[in-house]
Write a protein that holds these residues in place. Structure first.
Motif, PDB file in Angstrom:
ATOM      1  N   THR A   1      -0.493  -5.181  15.901  1.00  0.00           N
ATOM      2  CA  THR A   1       0.775  -5.482  15.438  1.00  0.00           C
ATOM      3  C   THR A   1       1.398  -4.373  14.471  1.00  0.00           C
ATOM      4  OG1 THR A   1       0.485  -7.807  15.790  1.00  0.00           O
ATOM      5  CG2 THR A   1       1.963  -7.318  14.163  1.00  0.00           C
ATOM      6  N   LEU A   2       0.705  -3.996  13.413  1.00  0.00           N
ATOM      7  CA  LEU A   2       0.948  -3.138  12.414  1.00  0.00           C
ATOM      8  C   LEU A   2       1.497  -1.628  12.919  1.00  0.00           C
ATOM      9  CD1 LEU A   2      -1.169  -4.132   9.434  1.00  0.00           C
ATOM     10  CD2 LEU A   2       1.351  -4.496   9.736  1.00  0.00           C
ATOM     11  N   SER A   3       0.614  -1.393  14.044  1.00  0.00           N
ATOM     12  CA  SER A   3       0.798  -0.293  14.617  1.00  0.00           C
ATOM     13  C   SER A   3       2.093  -0.307  15.508  1.00  0.00           C
ATOM     14  CB  SER A   3      -0.412   0.134  15.729  1.00  0.00           C
ATOM     15  OG  SER A   3      -0.039   1.086  16.748  1.00  0.00           O
ATOM     16  N   VAL A   4       2.475  -1.146  15.944  1.00  0.00           N
ATOM     17  CA  VAL A   4       3.783  -1.210  16.740  1.00  0.00           C
ATOM     18  C   VAL A   4       5.057  -1.061  15.719  1.00  0.00           C
ATOM     19  CG1 VAL A   4       5.454  -2.775  18.004  1.00  0.00           C
ATOM     20  CG2 VAL A   4       2.799  -2.497  18.770  1.00  0.00           C
ATOM     21  N   ILE A   5       4.714  -1.824  14.774  1.00  0.00           N
ATOM     22  CA  ILE A   5       5.836  -2.056  13.400  1.00  0.00           C
ATOM     23  C   ILE A   5       6.030  -0.502  12.982  1.00  0.00           C
ATOM     24  CG2 ILE A   5       6.185  -2.906  11.158  1.00  0.00           C
ATOM     25  CD1 ILE A   5       4.980  -5.503  12.297  1.00  0.00           C
ATOM     26  N   ASN A   6       4.802   0.068  12.565  1.00  0.00           N
ATOM     27  CA  ASN A   6       5.008   1.310  11.918  1.00  0.00           C
ATOM     28  C   ASN A   6       5.483   2.382  12.920  1.00  0.00           C
ATOM     29  OD1 ASN A   6       4.008   0.598   9.438  1.00  0.00           O
ATOM     30  ND2 ASN A   6       1.832   0.701   9.993  1.00  0.00           N
ATOM     31  N   LYS A   7       4.975   2.326  14.253  1.00  0.00           N
ATOM     32  CA  LYS A   7       5.539   3.274  15.104  1.00  0.00           C
ATOM     33  C   LYS A   7       7.161   3.163  15.187  1.00  0.00           C
ATOM     34  CE  LYS A   7       5.618   4.214  19.931  1.00  0.00           C
ATOM     35  NZ  LYS A   7       5.017   3.974  21.445  1.00  0.00           N
ATOM     36  N   GLN A   8       7.725   1.781  15.276  1.00  0.00           N
ATOM     37  CA  GLN A   8       9.221   1.531  15.389  1.00  0.00           C
ATOM     38  C   GLN A   8       9.736   1.925  13.983  1.00  0.00           C
ATOM     39  OE1 GLN A   8      10.168   0.544  18.065  1.00  0.00           O
ATOM     40  NE2 GLN A   8      12.253  -0.260  17.744  1.00  0.00           N
ATOM     41  N   ARG A   9       9.154   1.909  12.895  1.00  0.00           N
ATOM     42  CA  ARG A   9       9.533   2.438  11.683  1.00  0.00           C
ATOM     43  C   ARG A   9       9.737   4.001  11.732  1.00  0.00           C
ATOM     44  NH1 ARG A   9       6.425   1.157   7.007  1.00  0.00           N
ATOM     45  NH2 ARG A   9       7.724   2.195   5.939  1.00  0.00           N
TER      46      ARG A   9
ATOM     47  N   HIS B   1      19.561  -4.476  22.228  1.00  0.00           N
ATOM     48  CA  HIS B   1      19.399  -2.846  22.374  1.00  0.00           C
ATOM     49  C   HIS B   1      18.310  -2.471  21.263  1.00  0.00           C
ATOM     50  CE1 HIS B   1      22.713  -2.832  25.147  1.00  0.00           C
ATOM     51  NE2 HIS B   1      23.588  -3.181  24.280  1.00  0.00           N
ATOM     52  N   HIS B   2      17.214  -1.497  21.806  1.00  0.00           N
ATOM     53  CA  HIS B   2      16.565  -1.192  20.761  1.00  0.00           C
ATOM     54  C   HIS B   2      15.456  -2.000  20.135  1.00  0.00           C
ATOM     55  CE1 HIS B   2      18.594   2.618  21.677  1.00  0.00           C
ATOM     56  NE2 HIS B   2      19.851   2.061  21.425  1.00  0.00           N
ATOM     57  N   TYR B   3      14.830  -2.765  20.777  1.00  0.00           N
ATOM     58  CA  TYR B   3      13.929  -3.705  20.256  1.00  0.00           C
ATOM     59  C   TYR B   3      12.602  -3.424  20.548  1.00  0.00           C
ATOM     60  CZ  TYR B   3      13.335  -5.883  24.610  1.00  0.00           C
ATOM     61  OH  TYR B   3      13.184  -6.109  25.894  1.00  0.00           O
ATOM     62  N   ALA B   4      11.610  -3.938  19.839  1.00  0.00           N
ATOM     63  CA  ALA B   4      10.112  -3.619  20.208  1.00  0.00           C
ATOM     64  C   ALA B   4       9.447  -5.383  20.438  1.00  0.00           C
ATOM     65  CB  ALA B   4       9.288  -3.146  19.023  1.00  0.00           C
ATOM     66  N   THR B   5       8.686  -5.326  21.300  1.00  0.00           N
ATOM     67  CA  THR B   5       7.990  -6.723  21.390  1.00  0.00           C
ATOM     68  C   THR B   5       6.629  -6.886  20.692  1.00  0.00           C
ATOM     69  OG1 THR B   5       9.081  -6.742  23.528  1.00  0.00           O
ATOM     70  CG2 THR B   5       7.265  -8.286  23.199  1.00  0.00           C
ATOM     71  N   LEU B   6       6.511  -8.030  19.867  1.00  0.00           N
ATOM     72  CA  LEU B   6       5.267  -8.472  19.580  1.00  0.00           C
ATOM     73  C   LEU B   6       4.752  -9.785  20.066  1.00  0.00           C
ATOM     74  CD1 LEU B   6       5.918  -7.803  15.603  1.00  0.00           C
ATOM     75  CD2 LEU B   6       4.908  -6.470  17.116  1.00  0.00           C
TER      76      LEU B   6
ATOM     77  N   ASN C   1       1.104  -1.225   0.197  1.00  0.00           N
ATOM     78  CA  ASN C   1       0.086  -0.009  -0.080  1.00  0.00           C
ATOM     79  C   ASN C   1       0.899   1.360   0.006  1.00  0.00           C
ATOM     80  OD1 ASN C   1      -2.236  -1.519  -0.003  1.00  0.00           O
ATOM     81  ND2 ASN C   1      -2.713  -1.493   2.342  1.00  0.00           N
ATOM     82  N   GLN C   2       2.012   1.260   0.477  1.00  0.00           N
ATOM     83  CA  GLN C   2       3.000   2.177   0.624  1.00  0.00           C
ATOM     84  C   GLN C   2       3.881   2.158  -0.613  1.00  0.00           C
ATOM     85  OE1 GLN C   2       4.939   2.564   4.209  1.00  0.00           O
ATOM     86  NE2 GLN C   2       3.267   1.448   5.188  1.00  0.00           N
TER      87      GLN C   2
ATOM     88  N   CYS D   1      15.340  -2.065  12.492  1.00  0.00           N
ATOM     89  CA  CYS D   1      14.080  -2.163  13.311  1.00  0.00           C
ATOM     90  C   CYS D   1      14.222  -3.880  13.826  1.00  0.00           C
ATOM     91  CB  CYS D   1      13.009  -2.141  12.502  1.00  0.00           C
ATOM     92  SG  CYS D   1      12.578  -0.428  12.445  1.00  0.00           S
ATOM     93  N   ILE D   2      14.238  -4.178  15.157  1.00  0.00           N
ATOM     94  CA  ILE D   2      14.356  -5.415  15.633  1.00  0.00           C
ATOM     95  C   ILE D   2      12.901  -5.793  16.298  1.00  0.00           C
ATOM     96  CG2 ILE D   2      15.692  -6.891  16.916  1.00  0.00           C
ATOM     97  CD1 ILE D   2      18.131  -5.596  16.447  1.00  0.00           C
TER      98      ILE D   2
END
Length: 188
Positions: free
Chosen positions: A111-119, A97-102, A31-32, A75-76
């Motif tokens: 899930t997509l919200s967390v991924i896009n915020k991290q990006r 260091h610097h990871y997000a949890t799913l 979509n992007q 992004c990890i």
């Protein structure tokens, strides 16, 4: 290689989750206007996003990811079964260091919200790190100078760098002088 292309690593034994995550990411990036390539090899140097199952973390993976993070932003994401208060594996994950949890039981939108915020955070970090500089074009470090600078920044002596790179210690000193003069010219 396409200009709007991203390589994504998804390393998880749960194939259903991997397939679902890959389809969600592929649709979201499509979509992007971004084409996605997927692999399960953690050591893929082209990868910009890495999704790792918590139980597949090893010392080698953690060391590699921390080294990659020190060279350029990445992004990890750590994949866990479900959100709990007491996670016995937290100590292993904290060494990245610097990871997000799913979570596997997390809704797709969440899930997509967390991924896009991290990006977005990664993109803002890249913008801060790559500030335009008027002298940058004329004072770029060579590939070898950058390589030597990385060793020196880790506290390795000239002799140690020379042994790693199979060059003489005098060559390392000459590169070090060139690095210093280029960096000093950026300041003035």
């Amino acid at each position: 290689m396409r200009k709007n292309n991203i390589t994504i690593v998804i390393n998880d034994a749960n194939r259903f989750y991997v397939d679902g995550l890959a389809k969600c990411l592929s649709a979201d990036f499509s979509n992007q206007g971004i084409h996605t390539d997927f692999t399960d090899c953690v050591f893929n140097s082209r990868a910009k996003m890495i999704f790792l199952a918590e139980d597949s973390l090893s010392v080698a993976n953690i060391h590699y990811l921390n080294r990659r993070m020190s060279m350029r932003p990445l992004c990890i994401f750590i994949i866990k079964d479900s959100e709990t208060k007491d996670d016995p594996g937290e100590t292993k994950v904290h060494s990245i260091h610097h990871y997000a949890t799913l979570y596997r039981d997390q809704a797709v939108d969440s899930t997509l919200s967390v991924i896009n915020k991290q990006r977005e955070q990664l993109q803002s970090l890249r913008n801060i790190l790559v500030q335009p500089c008027s002298n940058r074009i004329t004072n770029n470090l060579t590939r070898r100078e950058t390589e030597i600078l990385r060793y020196l920044a880790r506290g390795i002596s000239n002799g140690g760098v020379a042994r790693f790179l199979h060059i003489s210690e005098k060559t390392v000193s000459a590169h070090k002088r060139n690095i210093m003069s280029k960096l000093l010219s950026l300041i003035h």
